[in-house]
Structure formats: C-alpha cells, structure tokens
Motif scaffolding. Structure first.
Motif, PDB file in Angstrom:
ATOM      1  N   ILE A  30      16.292   4.294   4.072  1.00 31.45           N
ATOM      2  CA  ILE A  30      14.975   3.755   3.735  1.00 31.45           C
ATOM      3  C   ILE A  30      14.586   2.591   4.634  1.00 31.45           C
ATOM      4  CG2 ILE A  30      13.692   2.526   1.929  1.00 31.45           C
ATOM      5  CD1 ILE A  30      15.278   4.240  -0.110  1.00 31.45           C
ATOM      6  N   LYS A  31      15.550   1.740   4.979  1.00 31.73           N
ATOM      7  CA  LYS A  31      15.217   0.526   5.733  1.00 31.73           C
ATOM      8  C   LYS A  31      14.596   0.846   7.092  1.00 31.73           C
ATOM      9  CE  LYS A  31      19.594  -0.171   8.154  1.00 31.73           C
ATOM     10  NZ  LYS A  31      20.819  -0.979   8.295  1.00 31.73           N
ATOM     11  N   GLU A  32      14.837   2.064   7.607  1.00 26.84           N
ATOM     12  CA  GLU A  32      14.269   2.441   8.895  1.00 26.84           C
ATOM     13  C   GLU A  32      12.752   2.529   8.840  1.00 26.84           C
ATOM     14  OE1 GLU A  32      16.087   2.588  11.656  1.00 26.84           O
ATOM     15  OE2 GLU A  32      17.762   1.972  10.363  1.00 26.84           O
ATOM     16  N   LYS A  33      12.203   2.709   7.649  1.00 27.22           N
ATOM     17  CA  LYS A  33      10.749   2.796   7.486  1.00 27.22           C
ATOM     18  C   LYS A  33      10.127   1.460   7.059  1.00 27.22           C
ATOM     19  CE  LYS A  33       9.494   7.182   8.143  1.00 27.22           C
ATOM     20  NZ  LYS A  33       8.283   7.661   8.838  1.00 27.22           N
ATOM     21  N   PRO A  40      -1.740   1.662  -4.307  1.00 28.32           N
ATOM     22  CA  PRO A  40      -0.816   2.133  -3.275  1.00 28.32           C
ATOM     23  C   PRO A  40      -0.632   3.647  -3.284  1.00 28.32           C
ATOM     24  CG  PRO A  40       0.400   1.319  -5.161  1.00 28.32           C
ATOM     25  CD  PRO A  40      -1.046   1.021  -5.442  1.00 28.32           C
ATOM     26  N   LYS A  41      -0.260   4.164  -2.137  1.00 27.79           N
ATOM     27  CA  LYS A  41       0.230   5.543  -2.065  1.00 27.79           C
ATOM     28  C   LYS A  41       1.641   5.534  -2.630  1.00 27.79           C
ATOM     29  CE  LYS A  41       1.548   9.220   1.172  1.00 27.79           C
ATOM     30  NZ  LYS A  41       1.544   9.660   2.585  1.00 27.79           N
ATOM     31  N   LEU A  42       1.898   6.419  -3.602  1.00 25.15           N
ATOM     32  CA  LEU A  42       3.170   6.383  -4.320  1.00 25.15           C
ATOM     33  C   LEU A  42       3.810   7.764  -4.324  1.00 25.15           C
ATOM     34  CD1 LEU A  42       5.280   5.129  -6.210  1.00 25.15           C
ATOM     35  CD2 LEU A  42       3.643   5.306  -8.083  1.00 25.15           C
ATOM     36  N   VAL A  43       5.035   7.833  -3.822  1.00 26.73           N
ATOM     37  CA  VAL A  43       5.832   9.054  -3.845  1.00 26.73           C
ATOM     38  C   VAL A  43       7.091   8.764  -4.655  1.00 26.73           C
ATOM     39  CG1 VAL A  43       7.133  10.731  -2.486  1.00 26.73           C
ATOM     40  CG2 VAL A  43       4.969   9.842  -1.607  1.00 26.73           C
ATOM     41  N   PHE A  77       5.409   8.723   4.949  1.00 28.14           N
ATOM     42  CA  PHE A  77       4.955   7.369   5.251  1.00 28.14           C
ATOM     43  C   PHE A  77       5.138   7.047   6.733  1.00 28.14           C
ATOM     44  CE2 PHE A  77       6.620   7.315   0.886  1.00 28.14           C
ATOM     45  CZ  PHE A  77       5.518   6.824   0.185  1.00 28.14           C
ATOM     46  N   GLU A  78       4.130   6.399   7.293  1.00 23.15           N
ATOM     47  CA  GLU A  78       4.293   5.835   8.632  1.00 23.15           C
ATOM     48  C   GLU A  78       5.144   4.582   8.553  1.00 23.15           C
ATOM     49  OE1 GLU A  78       1.563   3.992  12.278  1.00 23.15           O
ATOM     50  OE2 GLU A  78       0.634   5.189  10.689  1.00 23.15           O
ATOM     51  N   LYS A  79       4.884   3.766   7.551  1.00 23.44           N
ATOM     52  CA  LYS A  79       5.719   2.615   7.234  1.00 23.44           C
ATOM     53  C   LYS A  79       5.748   2.474   5.719  1.00 23.44           C
ATOM     54  CE  LYS A  79       2.092  -0.921   7.555  1.00 23.44           C
ATOM     55  NZ  LYS A  79       1.719  -2.221   8.147  1.00 23.44           N
ATOM     56  N   LYS A 100       0.803  -1.223   0.000  1.00 21.89           N
ATOM     57  CA  LYS A 100       0.000   0.000   0.000  1.00 21.89           C
ATOM     58  C   LYS A 100       0.836   1.273   0.000  1.00 21.89           C
ATOM     59  CE  LYS A 100      -3.992  -2.130   0.292  1.00 21.89           C
ATOM     60  NZ  LYS A 100      -4.965  -2.080  -0.830  1.00 21.89           N
ATOM     61  N   SER A 101       2.139   1.154   0.122  1.00 19.35           N
ATOM     62  CA  SER A 101       2.988   2.354   0.169  1.00 19.35           C
ATOM     63  C   SER A 101       4.273   2.090  -0.593  1.00 19.35           C
ATOM     64  CB  SER A 101       3.295   2.738   1.619  1.00 19.35           C
ATOM     65  OG  SER A 101       3.842   1.649   2.341  1.00 19.35           O
ATOM     66  N   ILE A 102       4.598   3.001  -1.519  1.00 22.30           N
ATOM     67  CA  ILE A 102       5.757   2.818  -2.401  1.00 22.30           C
ATOM     68  C   ILE A 102       6.537   4.119  -2.498  1.00 22.30           C
ATOM     69  CG2 ILE A 102       6.540   2.203  -4.717  1.00 22.30           C
ATOM     70  CD1 ILE A 102       3.917   0.725  -5.142  1.00 22.30           C
ATOM     71  N   LEU A 103       7.857   4.017  -2.417  1.00 24.30           N
ATOM     72  CA  LEU A 103       8.760   5.136  -2.663  1.00 24.30           C
ATOM     73  C   LEU A 103       9.658   4.771  -3.837  1.00 24.30           C
ATOM     74  CD1 LEU A 103      10.117   7.847  -1.906  1.00 24.30           C
ATOM     75  CD2 LEU A 103      11.605   6.543  -0.357  1.00 24.30           C
TER      76      LEU A 103
END
Length: 266
Positions: A204-207, A136-139, A180-182, A113-116
């Motif tokens: 990035i891995k922190e999220k 997904p939410k995409l940034v 992003f929260e995650k 659901k979330s992509i960077l």
C-alpha cells in the motif's frame, strides 16, 4: 474453547493496562501536527450522517440472521468457518463507532479524496467514511461474499457510494490499488497476522504520498500484531505514528522528525 478465550481476554487486558500507563494526552505532545490532530480530530464530537448510521446499527443489532463467514482472517473476534448472526458480527467484529467517526473527521481535516479499506465487514465503517464531507473515492475489500452482499445493501440503504471488491486481500489488493493514481488513506482491518500485515503495508505504501495516512487495526490483538506494529514504526519512511490501542496511525511526512506517540483516546 472457553479457557482459550479467557486467556486471550486476559492477555488483551494486560496489553490495555500497559497502553494506559504509556498513554499521554494533548499536553504531552510537542508536535504541532499531532497537537492539531488531537484538537481537531480526536477531541471533536461531530460527524456526518450520524443519525442515519446509528439507525442502521440499531437495525443490525436486532438482526439475528445467520450468515456464512469463512474469511475474516486471523485475529478476528469471531470464529471462522461457521454461520454467525449479524448482531454478533456487529458486536464483536466492527470498528467502534466513535473510532470510525474519528477517522471520518480525519478525512475531512486532511481533505482526503481517496480511501482503501481492507475489511468491509458489515459496511458500517465504510458508510461512516463514505459520508465524509470530502466525498472521497472509496474502495473496500471483503473476503466473505455474504458479508460483502450485506455491506452493499447497507450502503444502498444510506444512499452512499463505495466500491466493494470480494476476495482475499492477497488476490484483490493489487487490483484495488490499481483503482488509484495515489492514495490518501488506507485502513487495514482484517487478516491480523504479522507477516500479512507487513506485506499489505509494503504494497500500500507505494501508492501513498507525503500527507497520506495508513491505519492498522488491532495493533495489540496478539504478540504477532504487536511485533508487526513495532516493525512498521522502525521503517525508514515512517515519520510519525500514533498508538490508539485498537488502531495505529502511520504518517509519512518527510519534513517531520521521527516520533512515536501513545495517546489515550476513548
């Protein structure tokens, strides 16, 4: 310039031959998780919005407009700091469509659901990801303003939604991560330098969470990128990696024994 380009092509050809020698197919995979990915993501052919996106690519292939591209990062397949035709950018600096489609299938298979995305380029891969059924939410971050403007227009043509942030990865990554929260998926596809790639990975891995995937583009583009890939594989939080030659997939699934696969996928 021609001599340097020739030797670069020869180097990549040698790396590809080495990859093919190492690569296995699904019959050599013992992990149920990776086997499921091969069966349900790699080997499938269907993907959403195929006709419209292929039509967009046809338009871009015939677009000989020159645009300023001065921030594609090291390892880009086009020269920096000059005007480049849109058709040329599409040809040499865009993720192959079948690989973008595979990433879309991965989004839907894992229900991400979330992509960077780091490296919007013309927005073609962005459009493929934004078309996923998972919605997904995409940034996406793009360093070249004219490329970012064109990507926004291409997304609008397809009536797709994604937030395009303009600026260097160094200046905008923290801001993008703050959206992003995650984070379920991240695709690093720009500034192909060893140290930069490792820095983006660490940030990035922190999220990311147990089921997330981090994708690194052009892992065999240079000695530096191959070194970065080996260092990523050695990180203690990394459990499974899949080398597809022009990109590498990294999973963090704590329940799995560390395994590193080289899988043939064309």
């Amino acid at each position: 310039m021609r001599i340097r380009t020739y030797f670069r092509h020869m180097s990549i050809a040698k790396r590809y031959i080495a990859y093919r020698r190492r690569a296995i197919n699904r019959h050599g995979v013992h992990s149920p998780f990776v086997y499921d990915l091969i069966e349900n993501v790699f080997r499938k052919k269907h993907w959403e919005n195929k006709v419209a996106i292929k039509c967009l690519r046809k338009e871009l292939r015939k677009d000989y407009t020159g645009i300023e591209v001065d921030d594609l990062g090291a390892g880009s397949r086009v020269n920096n700091n000059r005007q480049i035709k849109v058709s040329k950018i599409l040809k040499v600096s865009t993720t192959p469509l079948h690989k973008s489609a595979m990433l879309q299938r991965l989004v839907d298979f894992m229900n991400y659901k979330s992509i960077l995305e780091l490296g919007t380029n013309l927005g073609v891969t962005t459009s493929v990801l934004a078309s996923a059924k998972a919605k997904p939410k995409l940034v996406s971050i793009e360093g070249a303003p004219e490329l970012a403007d064109l990507a926004v227009k291409n997304l609008e043509k397809l009536n797709l939604k994604a937030e395009i942030m303009v600026g260097s990865f160094e200046d905008t990554l923290d801001l993008a991560l703050g959206q992003f929260e995650k984070l379920d998926m991240a695709y690093i596809d720009g500034n192909h330098r060893r140290d930069a790639t490792l820095a983006y990975f660490d940030a990035i891995k922190e999220k990311m969470h147990n089921d997330s995937v981090l994708i690194i583009g052009d892992i065999h583009w240079s000695d530096g990128m191959e070194e970065a890939w080996e260092l990523v594989k050695a990180k203690p939080e990394v459990r499974v990696t899949i080398d597809l030659f022009d990109m590498g997939l990294v999973f963090f699934r704590k329940e799995m024994t560390p395994e590193h696969y080289t899988i043939y996928y064309s």
